[in-house]
Scaffold this motif. Structure first.
Motif: not given
Length: 241
Positions: A62-64, A166-167, A216-218
């Motif tokens: 996780f990002l901002a 990403h996951f 931004g999280t894929k």
């Protein structure tokens, strides 16, 4: 966290196929998913966290909110795609996480500490990216079992790109590329696969696309074609470290 709920929904959609080569490794109850290898929990995922053995990986994903591109393939569309491909699915190849950090060497030290005394081994697959390394945890000798991948990019500041963070969910199939792409175009979206591993004089081995992007999280789905020989790939390319 919404992204973890979507991961669980995606894994649930895969598990509903009750494919014997997935079902025996990917365990589920009302609260979490568990990737269990050799009677040992390798990765546990619930609505709040992702744990690799006793190491919490959650915040690596996780990002901002600076990366706020949102994209979502509807769960019913994913289920339709998996239903259409279920007779062609061979096995769960691996789950994985892709993230950035200031020092890959420090991350590698933590990974090694995490698996000390565990019934798992650590491997590396070499690649052509100067700032990225690919590690796999599991047992390649039992090559039909899934692995867990940590693809790590070295960056002084948190990196947000097409594939980071990403996951990843990766499955083997006996489909040729044209069959796979036709089914993805029909059930997921046009030109779903945005990354392809195409080997000269051999053929297309793997395709990967994005199911979800939240801030931004894929969540990415990788699918091997009939050209991917998992046994040979692991024997030749995964080096024990």
């Amino acid at each position: 966290m919404p992204i973890l709920n979507v991961i669980n929904q995606t894994l649930s959609a895969i598990k509903e196929l009750h494919h014997k080569e997935i079902d025996k490794f990917l365990l589920q109850n009302s609260y979490f998913f568990n990737l269990k290898i050799n009677n040992t929990s390798l990765v546990k995922i619930d609505a709040q966290s992702i744990f690799l053995l006793n190491e919490d990986l959650t915040q690596k994903l996780f990002l901002a909110d600076s990366c706020n591109k949102n994209h979502l393939i509807e769960n019913n569309n994913l289920k339709n795609f998996l239903e259409a491909t279920k007779d062609s699915i061979v096995r769960l190849n691996h789950l994985g996480i892709n993230y950035s950090c200031p020092s890959i060497d420090r991350e590698l030290k933590k990974i090694k500490e995490t698996i000390v005394g565990r019934n798992f081994k650590l491997y590396e697959e070499l690649n052509d990216f100067p700032d990225q390394r690919w590690f796999f945890i599991g047992d390649k000798e039992n090559w039909e079992q899934p692995l867990f991948e940590l693809a790590i990019t070295e960056s002084a500041t948190p990196l947000c790109s097409q594939w980071t963070p990403h996951f990843q969910i990766d499955i083997d199939t006996n489909l040729v590329a044209t069959e796979l792409e036709s089914l993805a175009n029909k059930h997921l979206e046009d030109n779903f696969f945005t990354w392809k591993l195409d080997t000269p004089n051999y053929g297309l081995i793997l395709e990967m696309g994005e199911l979800v992007n939240i801030n931004g999280t894929k969540i990415c789905l990788g699918i091997g074609t009939t050209n991917r020989d998992t046994k040979i790939h692991r024997e030749k390319n995964l080096q024990l470290i």
